[in-house]
Write an enzyme that holds these catalytic residues in place. Structure first.
Site, PDB file in Angstrom:
ATOM      1  N   GLU A  93       0.857  -1.178   0.000  1.00 46.17           N
ATOM      2  CA  GLU A  93       0.000   0.000   0.000  1.00 46.17           C
ATOM      3  C   GLU A  93       0.894   1.229   0.000  1.00 46.17           C
ATOM      4  O   GLU A  93       1.958   1.230   0.612  1.00 46.17           O
ATOM      5  CB  GLU A  93      -0.907   0.044   1.234  1.00 46.17           C
ATOM      6  CG  GLU A  93      -2.046  -0.938   1.203  1.00 46.17           C
ATOM      7  CD  GLU A  93      -1.712  -2.284   1.822  1.00 46.17           C
ATOM      8  OE1 GLU A  93      -2.509  -3.225   1.671  1.00 46.17           O
ATOM      9  OE2 GLU A  93      -0.626  -2.404   2.441  1.00 46.17           O
ATOM     10  N   TYR A 149       7.902   2.250  -7.462  1.00 43.28           N
ATOM     11  CA  TYR A 149       7.222   0.961  -7.521  1.00 43.28           C
ATOM     12  C   TYR A 149       6.881   0.589  -8.969  1.00 43.28           C
ATOM     13  O   TYR A 149       7.062  -0.557  -9.382  1.00 43.28           O
ATOM     14  CB  TYR A 149       5.959   0.959  -6.653  1.00 43.28           C
ATOM     15  CG  TYR A 149       6.220   1.302  -5.195  1.00 43.28           C
ATOM     16  CD1 TYR A 149       7.428   1.001  -4.573  1.00 43.28           C
ATOM     17  CD2 TYR A 149       5.250   1.936  -4.438  1.00 43.28           C
ATOM     18  CE1 TYR A 149       7.656   1.322  -3.247  1.00 43.28           C
ATOM     19  CE2 TYR A 149       5.476   2.255  -3.105  1.00 43.28           C
ATOM     20  CZ  TYR A 149       6.684   1.946  -2.516  1.00 43.28           C
ATOM     21  OH  TYR A 149       6.919   2.253  -1.201  1.00 43.28           O
TER      22      TYR A 149
END
Length: 150
Positions: free
Chosen positions: A108, A120
C-alpha cells in the site's frame, strides 16, 4: 561511482537504527516492540536491511503467506535517498517472494506519495485497487499496488 552496500537479514542489534529510519520516514512509525516481534516471532515475516559502511541505511519487511507476499514497510534513511537503495530493496523483495513460491507481491502507498509510486512502477508494480481512508493519521486513501513474481 557506485557505493557498495550489503543487503542482509535484519537482526535484533539493528533495531535502534531501523527504528530511527522508521521515525524519520513515517508519520505513524512502528514501535521498536513491533519491529522486534516481526523479526523474532512472526513466522510469516522476512525483514532485511541495507548496510553501508557499517551503518543501516534502509530496510524492508515482507510477509509471505502461501501464494501472496506483502511489503509491510520499506524505507531508506533521508540522508541516503536517491542512491537506488530503495530500488535494490524492492528488487530483493521481489526475488525473495519468488524464492518463497509467492505468485504476487503487494504493498500500500499513499495516493499522494508520487515519488514512491514512481519507484514501484519502475520495478514492475501496477495499481490494483484503492483502500479508502487507510492511513490513520489523516484518513488518506492508499493505492494497492501489485507485481507478479512468478
Amino acid at each position: 561511482m557506485e557505493t557498495a552496500y550489503t543487503i542482509r537479514k535484519m537482526e535484533k542489534s539493528d533495531l535502534d537504527q531501523v527504528h530511527e529510519i522508521e521515525q524519520l520516514s513515517f508519520t505513524v512509525p512502528w514501535s521498536k516492540e513491533s519491529l522486534l516481534y516481526e523479526i523474532e516471532q512472526n513466522l510469516f515475516a522476512k525483514y532485511m536491511v541495507v548496510e553501508l559502511e557499517g551503518k543501516v541505511v534502509g530496510y524492508c519487511g515482507v510477509w509471505v503467506i502461501m501464494e501472496d507476499a506483502q511489503i509491510t514497510n520499506i524505507a531508506v534513511h533521508p540522508d541516503f535517498r536517491g542512491m537506488k537503495i530503495g530500488e535494490a530493496l524492492l528488487t530483493f523483495a521481489i526475488q525473495l517472494s519468488k524464492e518463497m513460491n509467492a505468485k504476487r507481491l503487494s504493498l500500500e502507498v499513499r495516493v499522494t506519495n508520487y515519488i514512491a509510486q514512481s519507484l514501484y512502477k519502475k520495478v514492475g508494480f501496477t495499481v490494483g485497487g484503492i483502500r479508502k481512508r487507510y492511513y490513520t493519521d489523516n484518513q488518506e486513501d492508499a493505492l494497492v499496488m501489485w507485481v507478479n513474481v512468478q
